[in-house]
Design an enzyme around this catalytic site. Structure first.
Site, PDB file in Angstrom:
ATOM      1  CG  ASP A 147      -7.508   3.332  -3.870  1.00 20.35           C
ATOM      2  OD1 ASP A 147      -7.936   3.368  -2.806  1.00 20.35           O
ATOM      3  OD2 ASP A 147      -6.217   2.894  -3.920  1.00 20.35           O
TER       4      ASP A 147
ATOM      5  CG  ASP B 109      -1.715   1.198   1.165  1.00 15.11           C
ATOM      6  OD1 ASP B 109      -2.640   1.429   0.398  1.00 15.11           O
ATOM      7  OD2 ASP B 109      -1.536   2.178   2.109  1.00 15.11           O
TER       8      ASP B 109
ATOM      9  CG  HIS C 155       3.578   6.425  -4.658  1.00 16.57           C
ATOM     10  ND1 HIS C 155       2.372   5.555  -4.720  1.00 16.57           N
ATOM     11  CD2 HIS C 155       3.236   7.635  -4.039  1.00 16.57           C
ATOM     12  CE1 HIS C 155       1.256   6.376  -4.223  1.00 16.57           C
ATOM     13  NE2 HIS C 155       1.901   7.563  -3.830  1.00 16.57           N
TER      14      HIS C 155
END
Length: 1557
Positions: free
Chosen positions: A628, A527, A530
């Site tokens: 999402d 999760d 980045h």
């Protein structure tokens, strides 16, 4: 290497850092590291953290890899070290040059996934994943009934959001405790544990064939995590991160502002609690600038206390302490030093630097006051700069605050939160505040109390467009101060530091969390990958892989850059990157994504098992929707769910979806707010039942079919993809199997616009599908049904009951309700196309066809593949054994080394089973291989043909297979199916017929190859045209590689056991040595054994057909310009003797011996009858080859007694037929030497423009002789050029016509060396009575004079260095012309030239003498001269032919240029600078010889130089479409268009260097 083992080669190049390049390989592959050109010869060591078999992986433990030398020789072209990859993960390699790190990168090895009780393989491309929000599954004992929906819908992987206890916000990703199972999954009377979850996961894997993965969240924890109170050091707080204090003060001020706005205190200033328009927004901006910023005075955190600093400065001045101050550094300026605790006005300046900068004129008080004044002024300026900097931060902060308010309160696509309240404040708080609220100033005091400040923690979030490799909470970042963070107010950002020692509890806690996850799940989703510190993720994944070696790791990256994505993929070993179909704004873009994320083009070439490791893009997990994403029903329409899901599922990669998509839930299922449960599976449920679903619900029935299809295509090797945008809304995706050539075509009509409110045309374009439609795999339409309308259920996440799919599977075409008509048309004789007309392809419909080749074409492909299995087991799949093929196909093309299917039969490798069958390839001689593989345009034209010209492109370099393979080698790795070459193959059979036809027109074994190709092409022509490039390449590459092996098997052990470089250079022997329509060599003695004969087609008489050696291609390849004495004998040792072609070498030596005239060997052979005897060096190169033959060939000395058929027994005789006058070779040798000692003087026959249109009359007078005192061979005059540097001026305009650019008259250094070698050799032979003459008799002034070989040898030895070496001593008495010396420590290019300055020119020719007669040279002097040559003459590929410091040097050769420049016009500078390749071989060989005499260290360095230089030749050879080395290059190795592209002596001397090495 076993035939089907997959090997990838990674070339290492100096300073090549590939950390941002993704290299993906599978387990079972072998990875070979090889040295690129820049590293060959250097001491390179490769290190990797890939563990030894049986050892555990440790990221920071590296080991060196051992170099392997397959050829056992000092040749770096094949040297490699290997990794046998059997372990999944990310592995780092780097390499050292000496002790310096020179480059490195990462290798990602894919995991192997297995499912079911039988542990069957689940390829990554077969993954069909569905995401579930774990909190919506209810108690653990109800999970099966809810997860069963995924099983029944055909998914094979489930992704669960975190199963841990959730924080106050109830967000799926805000975890209160990473080690505790969410208590919601337990019941009052039953507490479930991780072991219970693990048992369920194992059951799903074994019994349902479902793998389970879950998220790991490393970046943050819930703000109410209890363990955070005991370990506040785990967060970024104001105690351990005081740089955040200014941002925290601003955050508190904004909270107070929010409370005041909520209470209505700013209504009078235009900021009510309910912000509704731009006027309110403007009022808010004003309030922040006029109230908030002045009250917070943020600039003070970055400023210095001016009064305090001035007092300190004055005190130091007054007490006379400035003497200690050092003088000011010009590079240093006074600047503010940031207070590490970030107190107001707590910053400082360097007082010592201030004292050294501001110096009073005297010690009086006035001077001190003035000095302090200047210091104060400078401090005020510095503070002003800081205030300006903070102002810019504040401007950005205001913009971000207002942007956030705009989105949350006003934007149509935003959440429209309504009035500002304490629950929904003006902006999300950036920091926790667990204390009682008070005034801002009182709260600020807490920030400076460590025991309180440690609980003031920074929230996490993400920053738009930020560098993902930068941690935005660390010092140096102003993200929190500038309010650039899109904040998650429920989660605290975790502070790991760089190593576990920096925060032991946090690392241990998160490691335990990781290990729990890896113990029970087969994979993880990273999760917020980045924003996760990459070193932390590495550490955690290493721990996970120790427990789950084949861990499936997926992640979603929002870096905005493929290069940055690769950093994460390579460092973390991410198996699949999540890609979103929802990012596509129309169907065209959705189709493009399918093509982008996997597969290769339909009709792609078969790639070899051993090939370069190419950079890859990350493997995709392509999802129609992620949890999402916004709801597609809102953004597109409910009708688009089916076609978009089908398009995504047709991608050649992993595919996925999110629970709720298939049931057509018409809103986003919020990871934060959703608290209802998913529906359960019940086959009997009615559509209106909100708590249960079955195949009648939503698109579930269609989903099951497309998931099954996706898995079938992945497992069945349908690797090739074609996407056709039929019209604005219709996308057709084809998946094709390159072995069975079956295709599956999905035609999808998308509905990005709601069909109820948007216009869709009823006219659907006709589609053409090549091949035969076997069945309709699936046809489905989105339809509405009569049932209760959708109402959002309070307990269950329910979908739209009014919309479902009408589905039919595995039906025949005529049963279809979507296809109106299917007609058959033809495209060429063997290609059938089905024309499809649709009638019910409404928006929201899909139809999937299974298509096979036309039965006739299918048989042809099967037979082709059957015959191709002899070359590669790859073709066994899809092959068809038949017994009625052409008889030539029953003969193996390649040697049968194992049981191989040939033309429907299994040929056994055991001789006892059947008689030995000679393969077609093994019957070819090397001369015949020249015809099959090579032959340039001029050679082929001589036989009445020519090279094939590809329309809209270019002619092939060769008529033989190499011409085609050079083009295919460029096309194949890139699958460049749009190349004109491929277009031509698809358009017609011209090239196919050309390839076989040119060989069929010949005889013998060559015609057999033509027959075999023709028989193979018979089947090739019967397959669809789009497949022809692929199979044409497969047939040719099989034949070509077999023929190369056949060539090498006929060569010496040096070649057979040599490196790839040696083998490819040795092919120059096949390339250059051939027999044309007309014999090039004079007839040999009939008494010679093993002379090849053929039947002349015109005269029907037997004639000799000895191979001749072409000087270079394409310019010197045919007719009288093919054979040159000098070129032949410079090249003969390398191309014929070292390759073991002794008979051909003998024949060429004896043929030229027969042409001896005037004591010379001809320059231009002209078949002997049109020979020109205008060169002084060819006879000495010939003699060197006689010597080399005698020493290298078995029984080589027998050559001396071989009969020579003299063409010209006397200088004046006409050419005589073979057999008229014959002599043993030793007599011809004696004559050549005798004539030189006697002196040679004659005028060329037919002198004048008929034989040379440029030469002046004086140039036709040929002289040569031996100086009685020195023993040096001399000759020539200033009007001719008798050595290899033989350029004759041609320009009238520049007035250089008839003037040799490089006459080199006198004694040329290489001729002196060659003559010394010959005389020394004959001296030694005569001592052993092998050569019958010990002396040469000459007649001078009527008397006979005898000169022994011993005496001649001694004269040369005594005089050579004395007269050729240019001493470093300016007073050397041996120097005749000291005024002409401009380089010392070198050897002259000639001695006694008519233009004395020419003697002193630095050229590369002396290296020839060093190799053939090293005894002439003193080692130290030779080494010094070679060093000068290396510095001044050595280029990338060749040697400069003249010193660049010479006034006439010009390195660019342009034979077409005619201007007024005497030194350039018409290529006058041919040998005045351009870099010729053949001398580099002699230079390197000389370096190798003399380096041994200079000591081991020097020799080691020389080996590096030689390897490094030769590596550039290897690269050129590999890349050249001619597969050769050029005659010359322009300066700095630039391509010269006037050069031969491949030259015999260039390849020969490089091969000789490798032999010496």
């Amino acid at each position: 290497m076993e035939p089907s083992k997959q090997v990838r080669i990674l070339l290492l190049n100096e300073m090549e850092k590939l950390e941002k390049t993704l290299f993906r390989v599978e387990q079972g592959f072998e990875l070979q590291f090889r040295l690129g050109p820049t590293l060959q010869g250097k001491a390179v060591n490769v290190h990797t953290n890939y563990p030894l078999p049986g050892q555990a992986f440790h990221r920071d433990q590296f080991r060196p890899l051992e170099w392997q030398h397959p050829s056992g020789r000092e040749d770096d072209s094949d040297k490699h070290c290997a990794l046998h990859l059997q372990q999944a993960g990310s592995f780092h390699y780097y390499f050292l040059e000496g002790n310096e790190k020179s480059g490195g990168g990462y290798i990602v090895v894919d995991p192997i996934l297995r499912v079911g009780a039988d542990d069957r393989l689940l390829p990554l491309d077969c993954v069909t994943l569905q995401t579930f929000l774990a909190k919506c599954l209810g108690p653990l004992d109800e999970w099966e009934s809810r997860l069963r929906v995924a099983k029944e819908a055909g998914y094979n992987m489930i992704h669960l959001t975190p199963l841990q206890a959730l924080g106050e916000s109830r967000s799926c990703y805000s975890l209160a405790h990473q080690l505790q199972l969410n208590p919601d999954f337990s019941r009052p009377n039953k507490k479930y544990t991780w072991e219970d979850v693990g048992q369920l996961v194992q059951k799903l894997k074994r019994e349902w064939g479902l793998l389970c993965i879950t998220d790991v969240v490393y970046n943050h924890t819930a703000a109410n995590s209890q363990w955070l109170q005991q370990h506040p050091e785990s967060a970024y707080n104001l105690a351990n991160s005081p740089h955040l204090k200014p941002a925290w003060v601003l955050d508190r001020a904004l909270w107070h502002l929010s409370c005041d706005v909520a209470a209505g205190r700013y209504r009078d200033r235009g900021v009510p609690a309910l912000i509704e328009n731009d006027h309110h927004m403007h009022g808010l901006r004003t309030v922040i600038w006029e109230d908030v910023f002045p009250r917070t005075r943020l600039w003070e955190f970055f400023q210095v206390d001016v009064d305090g600093a001035v007092r300190q400065f004055r005190d130091r001045l007054a007490h006379g302490k400035r003497e200690a101050a050092s003088p000011p550094d010009a590079q240093r300026h006074l600047e503010i030093l940031q207070d590490p605790e970030y107190r107001r006005l707590g910053c400082a300046v360097d007082i010592d630097l201030a004292l050294a900068t501001f110096i009073p004129h005297n010690d009086g008080p006035a001077a001190m006051d003035e000095c302090c004044g200047w210091f104060r002024k400078r401090l005020e300026e510095l503070n002003a700069e800081k205030r300006q900097l903070v102002h810019s931060h504040q401007e950005q902060a205001v913009n971000c605050i207002l942007g956030n308010v705009l989105y949350e309160r006003l934007a149509g696509h935003g959440p429209k939160l309504g009035p500002i309240t304490r629950k929904d404040p003006l902006v999300t708080r950036y920091f926790t505040f667990p204390f009682e609220e008070s005034s801002l100033s009182a709260e600020e005091a807490l920030a400076h109390l460590p025991q309180k400040a440690c609980f003031l923690m920074a929230h996490n979030g993400w920053v738009m467009g930020d560098d993902p490799l930068r941690n935005f909470a660390e010092p140096g970042s102003n993200v929190y101060l500038r309010r650039e963070l899109i904040c998650w107010g429920d989660s605290v950002k975790l502070r790991y530091g760089q190593t576990p020692e920096d925060c032991p509890y946090l690392w241990a806690h998160m490691r335990k969390y990781t290990e729990i996850t890896a113990t029970h799940f087969q994979g993880v989703r990273l999760d917020n990958c980045h924003s996760t510190p990459i070193h932390v993720a590495e550490y955690m994944l290493d721990a996970a892989r120790r427990l789950q070696p084949n861990l499936y790791v997926v992640a979603e990256l929002f870096t905005g850059s493929e290069e940055l994505d690769n950093v994460f993929v390579t460092r973390l070993g991410i198996s699949s990157l999540i890609r979103e179909a929802m990012s596509a704004h129309n169907s065209h873009e959705e189709g493009r994504l399918v093509y982008r994320y996997g597969g290769e083009p339909v009709g792609s070439f078969v790639q070899p098992c051993l090939r370069p490791l190419m950079p890859a893009i990350a493997h995709a997990l392509f999802m129609d929707i992620t949890h999402d994403n916004e709801c597609p029903i809102v953004h597109r329409s409910a009708y688009d769910a089916l076609p978009s899901a089908t398009i995504v599922s047709m991608a050649c990669c992993a595919s996925g979806s999110t629970r709720g998509y298939d049931e057509l839930v018409p809103h986003q299922i919020s990871v934060v707010a959703e608290e209802r449960f998913y529906t359960k599976w019940n086959p009997e449920a009615s559509p209106s039942n909100p708590g249960e679903v079955n195949l009648q619900s939503g698109i579930l029935a269609a989903r099951r079919a497309i998931n099954a299809l996706h898995q079938e295509l992945g497992a069945g090797g349908f690797l090739q993809v074609y996407v056709d945008q039929v019209d604005e809304d219709i996308v057709a995706v084809t998946r094709h199997s390159p072995s069975s050539h079956q295709s599956v075509v999905a035609v999808c009509r998308t509905a990005f616009r709601n069909p109820k409110t948007s216009f869709y045309s009823k006219e659907v374009p006709q589609m053409c599908i090549p091949g035969k439609i076997e069945e309709v795999v699936l046809e489905a339409r989105t339809i509405e049904r009569n049932t209760n309308p959708y109402k959002k259920d309070e307990k269950y996440i329910n979908g739209m009951p009014t919309v479902t799919v009408e589905i039919r599977e595995h039906i025949q075409l005529h049963q279809s309700e979507i296809v109106k008509h299917a007609g058959v048309t033809t495209k060429g004789p063997h290609e059938f196309i089905q024309e499809i007309e649709f009638e019910n392809l409404s928006p929201g419909s899909v139809v999937v066809f299974r298509v096979s080749l036309d039965p006739h074409a299918q048989v042809a492909v099967g037979i082709l593949r059957s015959h191709l299995t002899q070359f590669s087991p790859h073709f066994k799949a899809g092959s068809l054994l038949v017994d009625n093929s052409d008889p030539i196909l029953k003969v193996p093309f390649t040697s049968v080394s194992s049981c191989t299917a040939i033309g429907g039969r299994w040929l056994s490798a055991h001789p006892s089973d059947q008689p030995r069958v000679l393969s077609i390839a093994s019957r070819l001689t090397l001369a015949e291989l020249n015809q099959v593989l090579y032959r340039c345009e001029a050679e082929e034209r001589e036989d009445g043909g020519g090279c094939y010209e590809v329309p809209r492109w270019a002619p092939l370099k060769y008529a033989g297979l190499q011409g085609l393979m050079s083009v295919l080698a460029e096309i194949r790795p890139k699958n460049d199916l749009g190349h004109p070459f491929c277009d031509n193959l698809r358009a017609g059979d011209w090239m196919i017929d050309y390839v076989s036809g040119r060989l069929l027109s010949r005889s013998g074994a060559v015609a057999e190859v033509g027959q075999w190709l023709q028989a193979m092409f018979f089947y090739l022509k019967q397959i669809p045209r789009y497949l022809i490039p692929c199979y044409f390449d497969a047939v040719l590459i099989g034949a070509y590689t077999t023929l190369l092996d056949a060539a090498w098997k006929q060569m010496s052990s040096f070649v057979q056991n040599g490196s790839t470089f040696v083998k490819h250079l040795a092919l120059g022997s096949v390339q250059m040595c051939g027999v044309g329509r007309f014999p090039c060599l004079p007839q040999l003695s009939a008494a010679l054994p093993d002379v090849p004969y053929r039947l002349n087609e015109a005269t029907r008489e037997r004639e000799q057909c000895c191979v001749s050696l072409a000087a270079g291609l394409p310019h010197f390849s045919s007719g009288i310009f093919r054979c040159w004495g000098r070129d032949t004998f410079i090249a003969l040792r390398g191309l014929l003797l070292l390759t073991g072609r002794y008979v051909e070498a003998r024949n060429i030596i004896l043929a030229f011996a027969g042409t001896l005239r005037h004591g010379l060997i001809p320059n231009l052979l002209g078949e002997g009858t049109a020979a020109r005897y205008n060169c002084r060096d060819a006879v000495w190169w010939w003699l060197q080859c006689v010597q080399d033959y005698c020493s290298l060939a078995p029984g080589g000395l027998g050559l001396l007694r071989c009969p020579v058929a003299r063409l010209y027994p006397t200088d004046a005789s006409a050419p005589l037929p073979a057999g008229t006058v014959e002599q043993p070779l030793f007599e011809v040798i004696q004559e050549a030497l005798q004539r030189h000692l006697q002196g040679i003087q004659f005028r060329e026959r037919n002198a004048g423009p008929q034989i040379d249109r440029n030469m002046k009359d004086e140039g036709f007078s040929i002289t040569a002789g031996v100086d009685a005192e020195t023993g040096f061979v001399f000759g020539g005059n200033r009007f001719n050029c008798g050595t290899w540097m033989d350029k004759m001026g041609e320009s009238d305009r520049a007035r250089n016509r008839g003037v040799p650019a490089t006459p080199r008259d006198g004694s040329a250094v290489e001729i002196v060396g060659l003559s010394k070698s010959a005389v020394r050799w004959l001296r030694d032979l005569s001592r052993k009575n092998i050569f019958p003459y010990r002396e040469v008799t000459v007649h001078r002034h009527g008397k006979a004079e005898k000169v022994s070989y011993e005496e001649w040898d001694r004269r040369i030895q005594e005089h050579f260095e004395k007269l050729f070496y240019v001493s470093e001593d300016p007073a050397d008495p041996n120097e005749k012309h000291p005024e002409l010396v401009h380089k010392r420590g070198i050897y002259k290019d000639s001695y006694g030239a008519s233009s004395p300055w020419c003697d002193y020119q630095l050229r590369p020719n002396f290296a020839v003498a060093m190799v053939v007669a090293p005894e002439l040279f003193t080692a130290e002097k030779a080494w010094r001269a070679l060093a000068v040559a290396e510095e001044k003459l050595l280029g990338p590929l060749g040697m400069r032919t003249l010193d660049p410091d010479d006034m006439v040097y010009c390195g660019v050769y342009d034979n077409a240029l005619d201007n007024d420049n005497y030194n350039l016009a018409k290529g006058f500078n041919y040998h005045q600078g351009p870099e010729w390749l053949w001398p580099v071989g002699y230079f390197l060989r000389a370096k190798l010889y003399f380096s041994k005499l200079m000591g081991p260290e020097t020799h080691a360095k020389t080996i590096f130089l030689v390897k490094n230089v030769l590596s550039r030749h290897y690269v050129h050879l590999e890349r050249s479409p001619w597969k050769g080395l050029p005659e010359l290059t322009n300066e700095h190795g630039q391509h010269c268009p006037f050069s031969c592209e491949t030259q015999a002596w260039s390849m020969a001397t490089v091969l000789e260097t490798l032999y010496d090495l």
